[in-house]
Design an enzyme around this catalytic site. Sequence first.
Site, PDB file in Angstrom:
ATOM      1  N   PHE A 243      -4.401 -11.892   3.961  1.00  0.00           N
ATOM      2  CA  PHE A 243      -4.529 -11.934   5.423  1.00  0.00           C
ATOM      3  C   PHE A 243      -5.982 -11.950   5.902  1.00  0.00           C
ATOM      4  CE2 PHE A 243      -2.763  -7.476   4.676  1.00  0.00           C
ATOM      5  CZ  PHE A 243      -3.994  -6.853   4.615  1.00  0.00           C
TER       6      PHE A 243
ATOM      7  N   HIS B  24      -7.104  13.024  13.128  1.00  0.00           N
ATOM      8  CA  HIS B  24      -6.189  14.175  13.103  1.00  0.00           C
ATOM      9  C   HIS B  24      -6.826  15.466  13.635  1.00  0.00           C
ATOM     10  CE1 HIS B  24      -3.850  11.445  10.860  1.00  0.00           C
ATOM     11  NE2 HIS B  24      -4.146  11.832   9.649  1.00  0.00           N
TER      12      HIS B  24
ATOM     13  N   GLY C 192       0.806  -1.230   0.000  1.00  0.00           N
ATOM     14  CA  GLY C 192       0.000   0.000   0.000  1.00  0.00           C
ATOM     15  C   GLY C 192       0.831   1.268   0.000  1.00  0.00           C
TER      16      GLY C 192
HETATM   17  N1  LIG Z   1      -1.576   6.495   2.630  1.00  0.00           N
HETATM   18  C1  LIG Z   1      -1.252   7.290   3.608  1.00  0.00           C
HETATM   19  O1  LIG Z   1      -0.498   8.249   3.455  1.00  0.00           O
HETATM   20  C2  LIG Z   1      -1.798   7.056   4.985  1.00  0.00           C
HETATM   21  C3  LIG Z   1      -1.477   7.985   5.982  1.00  0.00           C
HETATM   22  C4  LIG Z   1      -1.931   7.760   7.274  1.00  0.00           C
HETATM   23  C5  LIG Z   1      -2.677   6.646   7.553  1.00  0.00           C
HETATM   24  N2  LIG Z   1      -2.999   5.754   6.575  1.00  0.00           N
HETATM   25  C6  LIG Z   1      -3.806   4.584   6.942  1.00  0.00           C
HETATM   26  O2  LIG Z   1      -3.111   3.393   6.630  1.00  0.00           O
HETATM   27  C7  LIG Z   1      -4.017   2.373   6.220  1.00  0.00           C
HETATM   28  C8  LIG Z   1      -3.558   1.860   4.890  1.00  0.00           C
HETATM   29  O3  LIG Z   1      -3.484   2.942   4.003  1.00  0.00           O
HETATM   30  P1  LIG Z   1      -2.843   2.824   2.561  1.00  0.00           P
HETATM   31  O4  LIG Z   1      -2.912   4.170   1.972  1.00  0.00           O
HETATM   32  O5  LIG Z   1      -1.537   2.140   2.589  1.00  0.00           O
HETATM   33  O6  LIG Z   1      -3.937   1.900   1.863  1.00  0.00           O
HETATM   34  P2  LIG Z   1      -3.812   1.139   0.474  1.00  0.00           P
HETATM   35  O7  LIG Z   1      -2.861   1.883  -0.409  1.00  0.00           O
HETATM   36  O8  LIG Z   1      -5.203   0.896   0.020  1.00  0.00           O
HETATM   37  O9  LIG Z   1      -3.122  -0.228   0.906  1.00  0.00           O
HETATM   38  C9  LIG Z   1      -3.727  -1.256   1.615  1.00  0.00           C
HETATM   39  C10 LIG Z   1      -2.933  -2.503   1.288  1.00  0.00           C
HETATM   40  O10 LIG Z   1      -3.541  -3.612   1.929  1.00  0.00           O
HETATM   41  C11 LIG Z   1      -3.421  -4.705   1.057  1.00  0.00           C
HETATM   42  N3  LIG Z   1      -4.498  -5.645   1.247  1.00  0.00           N
HETATM   43  C12 LIG Z   1      -5.822  -5.390   1.218  1.00  0.00           C
HETATM   44  N4  LIG Z   1      -6.506  -6.519   1.447  1.00  0.00           N
HETATM   45  C13 LIG Z   1      -5.598  -7.502   1.626  1.00  0.00           C
HETATM   46  C14 LIG Z   1      -5.684  -8.875   1.915  1.00  0.00           C
HETATM   47  N5  LIG Z   1      -6.857  -9.475   2.081  1.00  0.00           N
HETATM   48  N6  LIG Z   1      -4.547  -9.586   2.039  1.00  0.00           N
HETATM   49  C15 LIG Z   1      -3.333  -8.998   1.882  1.00  0.00           C
HETATM   50  N7  LIG Z   1      -3.178  -7.683   1.601  1.00  0.00           N
HETATM   51  C16 LIG Z   1      -4.301  -6.946   1.479  1.00  0.00           C
HETATM   52  C17 LIG Z   1      -3.527  -4.167  -0.316  1.00  0.00           C
HETATM   53  O11 LIG Z   1      -2.780  -5.057  -1.099  1.00  0.00           O
HETATM   54  P3  LIG Z   1      -3.012  -5.324  -2.662  1.00  0.00           P
HETATM   55  O12 LIG Z   1      -3.140  -3.977  -3.276  1.00  0.00           O
HETATM   56  O13 LIG Z   1      -1.796  -6.076  -3.003  1.00  0.00           O
HETATM   57  O14 LIG Z   1      -4.287  -6.091  -2.799  1.00  0.00           O
HETATM   58  C18 LIG Z   1      -2.920  -2.783  -0.192  1.00  0.00           C
HETATM   59  O15 LIG Z   1      -1.590  -2.779  -0.594  1.00  0.00           O
HETATM   60  C19 LIG Z   1      -5.399   3.028   6.213  1.00  0.00           C
HETATM   61  O16 LIG Z   1      -6.062   2.669   7.392  1.00  0.00           O
HETATM   62  C20 LIG Z   1      -5.099   4.518   6.191  1.00  0.00           C
HETATM   63  O17 LIG Z   1      -6.067   5.297   6.864  1.00  0.00           O
HETATM   64  C21 LIG Z   1      -2.571   5.940   5.295  1.00  0.00           C
END
Ligand SMILES: NC(=O)c1ccc[n+]([C@@H]2O[C@H](COP(=O)([O-])OP(=O)(O)OC[C@H]3O[C@@H](n4cnc5c(N)ncnc54)[C@H](OP(=O)(O)O)[C@@H]3O)[C@@H](O)[C@H]2O)c1
Length: 451
Positions: free
Chosen positions: A78, A231, A10
């Site tokens: 997962f 936040h 992600g």
């Molecule tokens: N992005 C930011 O800057 C940021 C900042 C602060 C907080 N957050 C928090 O961090 C969390 C994640 O954010 P993100 O931006 O990284 O989200 P994201 O880009 O949507 O990434 C989520 C990841 O989880 C993986 N995933 C989903 N379902 C799965 C499964 N069943 N098995 C294995 N892997 C799985 C996805 O993998 P695949 O794509 O390979 O399916 C994806 O890479 C959220 O709660 C968000 O609020 C994010």
Amino acid sequence: MLFTIFGATGDLTTKKLIPALYRLYEEEQLPDPFTIVCIGRRHYETASFVAEIREKIEGEYPHWEAFQGRIHYLTMDFSVEANFEIFKLYVASLNLSQGGQKIYYLATAPHYFPIIARALIVNQMIVRGDMRSKIVFEKPFGEDLDTAKAYNRLLLESIEESQVYRIDHYLGKEMLQNVLTVRFANKIFESIWNHENIENIKIVALESESVKQRGGYYDRSGALKDMVQNHLFQTLALVAMDSPMGLSDTLIKNQKVEVLENLQISDDIVFGQYAGYLQEKGIPVDSKTETFVAIKAYVNTQRWRNTPFYLMTGKKMSHKLAEIIVTFKDASCFFEKGQPEKNTLTIEIFPREGIVLKFNGKAPGLQAYTMPMRLDYCHMCNVVGNSAEAYEKLILDVIHDDSSLFTRWDEIESSWRIIDSINRMKRFEPLHVYQSESEIMQVVDEKWRNA
Ligand SMILES: NC(=O)c1ccc[n+]([C@@H]2O[C@H](COP(=O)([O-])OP(=O)(O)OC[C@H]3O[C@@H](n4cnc5c(N)ncnc54)[C@H](OP(=O)(O)O)[C@@H]3O)[C@@H](O)[C@H]2O)c1
């Protein structure tokens, strides 16, 4: 130390977690030996995963070659509990030294939290009272009050609160940590920090980006859950809390909870959705998810009687900006020439970190005209090299068992109660589609002018 990231393909892992771990490694802050296991659903070999991450991250990484050797990638869904046996075998195959810490970092959408936490508990990868095993939850913790309560119950039935870290990276930001220092270490601010002297306080967190590839996650969340519940409410709590009896973690958190428990949301809320949101990948064509929200609220404590707090956040704004603006009431003024402006104190969080105080002084010359002046403090200007990113500080705190910059359960509970009530109001409010920041700000201005 074993540091496992769930959701490693992600955005968060690439943008924040790996760079933060790298910097800590470079500064020799990580326990050695350490191993990072990255878990994602997409198929990669470790080598291709590491190469892709390196391509995406910006900046200088002179020790990357050595660092990347510590990273392992495991393809795993997962959401299937049985797969955790594979994970356990995988970890065993790494032949890690015994006795090190095990940190599980859930960088996933919140609905995966209970599935992953339960599987780790069932497989005894995290064990009650073993302070070497800890679990970190990204924000938002839960999807509403009921789910947050259920997740919390599940955790505390099996492990200790001290093994649980609910992260809100805003609390790791330099200027958020500075709010309490500026307020309580200065007589000049704390003595006027109340409804008698302050007209209103604005807390703003604007983003220029769209939802990009994160539509699937964002549409279940929206601006309220993605930004306000964590936040913005945490910032508000720091700005509005009463003076604690001391600077201990518990005393500060008690005062923050007081603010949230006394928060009253007015009806004058504006919800917006940027034009084109419905065409983004992963967004249902009839989605009513807000990408912008502006809230007027009151903190019903002695200190803040009738003082409006304005909270605003949105995507696709003209630029990325986070700041707190404290506007003071008019000074009673006997100067006849030049209209004194209201004093403001701006705490800048992003892109600049600093503090700007606007006040009135005498215009140069023979006559007694007033004119606006500013004192400008740049917080980061004197830092040599890279300043610590919020995630570096917070990861280090987890390693050192320091939970003071993490959110306690009752803070989360109070904030979800408010978000649930705002969500109930949302059903009766229009969702304004906006082409630009100025367009939605006009709606906000009109609403608040007529309120
Ligand atoms: N992005 C930011 O800057 C940021 C900042 C602060 C907080 N957050 C928090 O961090 C969390 C994640 O954010 P993100 O931006 O990284 O989200 P994201 O880009 O949507 O990434 C989520 C990841 O989880 C993986 N995933 C989903 N379902 C799965 C499964 N069943 N098995 C294995 N892997 C799985 C996805 O993998 P695949 O794509 O390979 O399916 C994806 O890479 C959220 O709660 C968000 O609020 C994010």
